[in-house]
Design a protein around this motif. Structure first.
Motif, PDB file in Angstrom:
ATOM      1  N   ASP A   1       0.869  -1.172   0.000  1.00  0.00           N
ATOM      2  CA  ASP A   1       0.000   0.000   0.000  1.00  0.00           C
ATOM      3  C   ASP A   1       0.911   1.228   0.000  1.00  0.00           C
ATOM      4  O   ASP A   1       1.559   1.531   0.995  1.00  0.00           O
ATOM      5  CB  ASP A   1      -0.892  -0.016   1.238  1.00  0.00           C
ATOM      6  N   LEU A   2       0.955   1.932  -1.122  1.00  0.00           N
ATOM      7  CA  LEU A   2       1.893   3.049  -1.274  1.00  0.00           C
ATOM      8  C   LEU A   2       1.288   4.399  -0.922  1.00  0.00           C
ATOM      9  O   LEU A   2       1.904   5.428  -1.163  1.00  0.00           O
ATOM     10  CB  LEU A   2       2.435   3.061  -2.705  1.00  0.00           C
ATOM     11  N   GLY A   3       0.110   4.402  -0.333  1.00  0.00           N
ATOM     12  CA  GLY A   3      -0.471   5.649   0.136  1.00  0.00           C
ATOM     13  C   GLY A   3      -1.718   6.047  -0.634  1.00  0.00           C
ATOM     14  O   GLY A   3      -2.010   5.525  -1.714  1.00  0.00           O
ATOM     15  N   THR A   4      -2.437   6.998  -0.074  1.00  0.00           N
ATOM     16  CA  THR A   4      -3.685   7.480  -0.663  1.00  0.00           C
ATOM     17  C   THR A   4      -3.442   8.073  -2.047  1.00  0.00           C
ATOM     18  O   THR A   4      -2.520   8.865  -2.237  1.00  0.00           O
ATOM     19  CB  THR A   4      -4.325   8.543   0.246  1.00  0.00           C
ATOM     20  N   GLY A   5      -4.269   7.668  -2.991  1.00  0.00           N
ATOM     21  CA  GLY A   5      -4.160   8.204  -4.345  1.00  0.00           C
ATOM     22  C   GLY A   5      -3.126   7.522  -5.213  1.00  0.00           C
ATOM     23  O   GLY A   5      -2.965   7.884  -6.382  1.00  0.00           O
ATOM     24  N   ARG A   6      -2.415   6.524  -4.682  1.00  0.00           N
ATOM     25  CA  ARG A   6      -1.397   5.821  -5.469  1.00  0.00           C
ATOM     26  C   ARG A   6      -1.839   4.386  -5.740  1.00  0.00           C
ATOM     27  O   ARG A   6      -2.507   3.750  -4.923  1.00  0.00           O
ATOM     28  CB  ARG A   6      -0.045   5.799  -4.743  1.00  0.00           C
ATOM     29  N   LEU A   7      -1.434   3.884  -6.891  1.00  0.00           N
ATOM     30  CA  LEU A   7      -1.714   2.503  -7.234  1.00  0.00           C
ATOM     31  C   LEU A   7      -0.875   1.575  -6.349  1.00  0.00           C
ATOM     32  O   LEU A   7       0.189   1.966  -5.867  1.00  0.00           O
ATOM     33  CB  LEU A   7      -1.388   2.250  -8.707  1.00  0.00           C
ATOM     34  N   PRO A   8      -1.333   0.351  -6.131  1.00  0.00           N
ATOM     35  CA  PRO A   8      -0.579  -0.558  -5.251  1.00  0.00           C
ATOM     36  C   PRO A   8       0.728  -1.013  -5.895  1.00  0.00           C
ATOM     37  O   PRO A   8       0.925  -0.893  -7.106  1.00  0.00           O
ATOM     38  CB  PRO A   8      -1.535  -1.742  -5.068  1.00  0.00           C
ATOM     39  N   GLY A   9       1.606  -1.517  -5.070  1.00  0.00           N
ATOM     40  CA  GLY A   9       2.855  -2.091  -5.541  1.00  0.00           C
ATOM     41  C   GLY A   9       2.937  -3.543  -5.109  1.00  0.00           C
ATOM     42  O   GLY A   9       2.063  -4.060  -4.391  1.00  0.00           O
ATOM     43  N   LEU A  10       3.998  -4.204  -5.541  1.00  0.00           N
ATOM     44  CA  LEU A  10       4.176  -5.619  -5.221  1.00  0.00           C
ATOM     45  C   LEU A  10       5.660  -5.915  -5.074  1.00  0.00           C
ATOM     46  O   LEU A  10       6.460  -5.511  -5.912  1.00  0.00           O
ATOM     47  CB  LEU A  10       3.583  -6.487  -6.336  1.00  0.00           C
ATOM     48  N   LEU A  11       5.995  -6.605  -4.012  1.00  0.00           N
ATOM     49  CA  LEU A  11       7.360  -7.077  -3.816  1.00  0.00           C
ATOM     50  C   LEU A  11       7.326  -8.605  -3.881  1.00  0.00           C
ATOM     51  O   LEU A  11       6.608  -9.245  -3.109  1.00  0.00           O
ATOM     52  CB  LEU A  11       7.911  -6.610  -2.465  1.00  0.00           C
ATOM     53  N   VAL A  12       8.061  -9.162  -4.825  1.00  0.00           N
ATOM     54  CA  VAL A  12       8.059 -10.609  -5.032  1.00  0.00           C
ATOM     55  C   VAL A  12       9.434 -11.167  -4.684  1.00  0.00           C
ATOM     56  O   VAL A  12      10.449 -10.672  -5.175  1.00  0.00           O
ATOM     57  CB  VAL A  12       7.706 -10.968  -6.493  1.00  0.00           C
ATOM     58  N   MET A  13       9.447 -12.178  -3.838  1.00  0.00           N
ATOM     59  CA  MET A  13      10.685 -12.878  -3.476  1.00  0.00           C
ATOM     60  C   MET A  13      10.617 -14.291  -4.038  1.00  0.00           C
ATOM     61  O   MET A  13       9.689 -15.045  -3.715  1.00  0.00           O
ATOM     62  CB  MET A  13      10.852 -12.926  -1.953  1.00  0.00           C
ATOM     63  N   GLY A  14      11.573 -14.657  -4.861  1.00  0.00           N
ATOM     64  CA  GLY A  14      11.579 -15.977  -5.477  1.00  0.00           C
ATOM     65  C   GLY A  14      12.714 -16.833  -4.967  1.00  0.00           C
ATOM     66  O   GLY A  14      13.803 -16.338  -4.649  1.00  0.00           O
ATOM     67  N   SER A  15      12.469 -18.126  -4.890  1.00  0.00           N
ATOM     68  CA  SER A  15      13.482 -19.064  -4.406  1.00  0.00           C
ATOM     69  C   SER A  15      13.486 -20.323  -5.257  1.00  0.00           C
ATOM     70  O   SER A  15      12.436 -20.791  -5.712  1.00  0.00           O
ATOM     71  CB  SER A  15      13.209 -19.432  -2.943  1.00  0.00           C
ATOM     72  N   GLU A  16      14.684 -20.880  -5.442  1.00  0.00           N
ATOM     73  CA  GLU A  16      14.803 -22.165  -6.123  1.00  0.00           C
ATOM     74  C   GLU A  16      14.446 -23.331  -5.204  1.00  0.00           C
ATOM     75  O   GLU A  16      14.279 -24.462  -5.673  1.00  0.00           O
ATOM     76  CB  GLU A  16      16.231 -22.338  -6.653  1.00  0.00           C
ATOM     77  N   ASP A  17      14.318 -23.070  -3.924  1.00  0.00           N
ATOM     78  CA  ASP A  17      13.950 -24.082  -2.946  1.00  0.00           C
ATOM     79  C   ASP A  17      12.423 -24.158  -2.853  1.00  0.00           C
ATOM     80  O   ASP A  17      11.781 -23.179  -2.449  1.00  0.00           O
ATOM     81  CB  ASP A  17      14.536 -23.731  -1.579  1.00  0.00           C
ATOM     82  N   PRO A  18      11.802 -25.290  -3.201  1.00  0.00           N
ATOM     83  CA  PRO A  18      10.341 -25.371  -3.153  1.00  0.00           C
ATOM     84  C   PRO A  18       9.762 -25.273  -1.748  1.00  0.00           C
ATOM     85  O   PRO A  18       8.556 -25.053  -1.583  1.00  0.00           O
ATOM     86  CB  PRO A  18      10.043 -26.741  -3.788  1.00  0.00           C
ATOM     87  N   HIS A  19      10.605 -25.429  -0.736  1.00  0.00           N
ATOM     88  CA  HIS A  19      10.121 -25.413   0.644  1.00  0.00           C
ATOM     89  C   HIS A  19      10.399 -24.087   1.362  1.00  0.00           C
ATOM     90  O   HIS A  19      10.041 -23.961   2.533  1.00  0.00           O
ATOM     91  CB  HIS A  19      10.775 -26.551   1.425  1.00  0.00           C
ATOM     92  N   GLN A  20      10.992 -23.124   0.676  1.00  0.00           N
ATOM     93  CA  GLN A  20      11.297 -21.863   1.360  1.00  0.00           C
ATOM     94  C   GLN A  20      10.033 -21.053   1.631  1.00  0.00           C
ATOM     95  O   GLN A  20       9.885 -20.448   2.684  1.00  0.00           O
ATOM     96  CB  GLN A  20      12.291 -21.026   0.544  1.00  0.00           C
ATOM     97  N   PHE A  21       9.111 -21.042   0.665  1.00  0.00           N
ATOM     98  CA  PHE A  21       7.846 -20.322   0.849  1.00  0.00           C
ATOM     99  C   PHE A  21       6.697 -21.287   0.541  1.00  0.00           C
ATOM    100  O   PHE A  21       6.511 -21.669  -0.609  1.00  0.00           O
ATOM    101  CB  PHE A  21       7.761 -19.114  -0.082  1.00  0.00           C
ATOM    102  N   THR A  22       5.971 -21.677   1.563  1.00  0.00           N
ATOM    103  CA  THR A  22       4.815 -22.550   1.366  1.00  0.00           C
ATOM    104  C   THR A  22       3.629 -21.969   2.138  1.00  0.00           C
ATOM    105  O   THR A  22       3.816 -21.224   3.112  1.00  0.00           O
ATOM    106  CB  THR A  22       5.084 -23.982   1.863  1.00  0.00           C
TER     107      THR A  22
END
Length: 236
Positions: free
Chosen positions: A191-212
């Motif tokens: 949430d980047l504030g009133t009147g601004r479009l949203p943003g996204l932070l993506v974290m990727g991993s080669e380990d299938p078990h790092q983010f489940t």
């Protein structure tokens, strides 16, 4: 006269001097109990021995649980320290470009992730912006609505602040040439504030078990909150 073999005098004296050493030795106690059962014959049921076996089984399960709890506590502590170090690194830069370079470099290294990408929605094309071109390894500008579509995979649902999932293959738009190697990711909606479009932070991993989906999201939610505030500072 007894036909049983006599204990060596030195061994016998040692046992008499320290009988507790036998009680503390599980293998030795098992051997003594087994010998006692054999001496009673096969027609006698030793209820005390059965009860002890059950108690030992319960004790083993409790010890396994205790070790699991301790291991989980150490993992949580290590994860907390990682996130805190990454946040401190985010607070250092005074310029936006340096902030983004650190995000894709030292911050990603601290968090032990293989890729990190910041997505900002914009109604204007940014293809010819030289600043965007210099940071294309960490920054992507997308059309309005992209963030929610990416998080929900196009399904009609309210995106959460933090989404963890496993992947068969990463998004080529997000990870480029490394997309084939990505097996899990964390999506942090910003949430980047009133009147601004949203943003996204993506974290990727080669380990299938790092983010489940089974993992907790409190630490990443905290990281996301700090990151939002830094972004609002740079965008103001």
């Amino acid at each position: 006269m007894s036909s049983s073999p006599k204990l060596d005098d030195t061994l016998r004296a040692a046992i008499i001097a320290r009988p507790d050493s036998i009680l503390e030795d599980r293998d030795l106690m098992h051997a003594l109990i087994d010998a006692n059962e054999r001496s009673m014959g096969g027609n006698i049921v030793d209820l005390r021995g059965i009860a002890m076996d059950r108690l030992e089984a319960r004790l083993d399960r409790l010890e396994d649980t205790h070790r699991s709890v301790i291991a989980a506590a150490y993992d949580n502590l290590a994860g907390t320290n990682q996130v805190h170090r990454a946040i401190l690194r985010l607070l250092d830069p005074l310029e936006f470009e340096v902030f983004l370079r650190d995000l894709g470099g030292e911050v990603a290294d601290i968090l032990r992730i293989d890729a990190i990408r910041l997505v900002l929605e914009s109604s204007q094309s940014a293809e010819d912006d030289p600043a965007i071109s210099r940071l294309d390894n960490v920054l992507t500008v997308a059309e309005p609505g992209f963030v929610d579509r990416y998080i929900s995979h196009g399904r009609a649902s309210q995106p959460r602040q933090v989404t963890l999932r496993q992947l068969q293959r990463g998004s080529e738009r997000m990870y480029g040439a490394a997309a084939d190697w990505m097996r899990s990711e964390a999506c942090l909606r910003l949430d980047l504030g009133t009147g601004r479009l949203p943003g996204l932070l993506v974290m990727g991993s080669e380990d299938p078990h790092q983010f489940t989906p089974q993992h907790g999201t409190d630490l990443l939610a905290f990281f996301s909150g700090v990151f939002e505030r830094r972004m609002r500072h740079f965008l103001s």
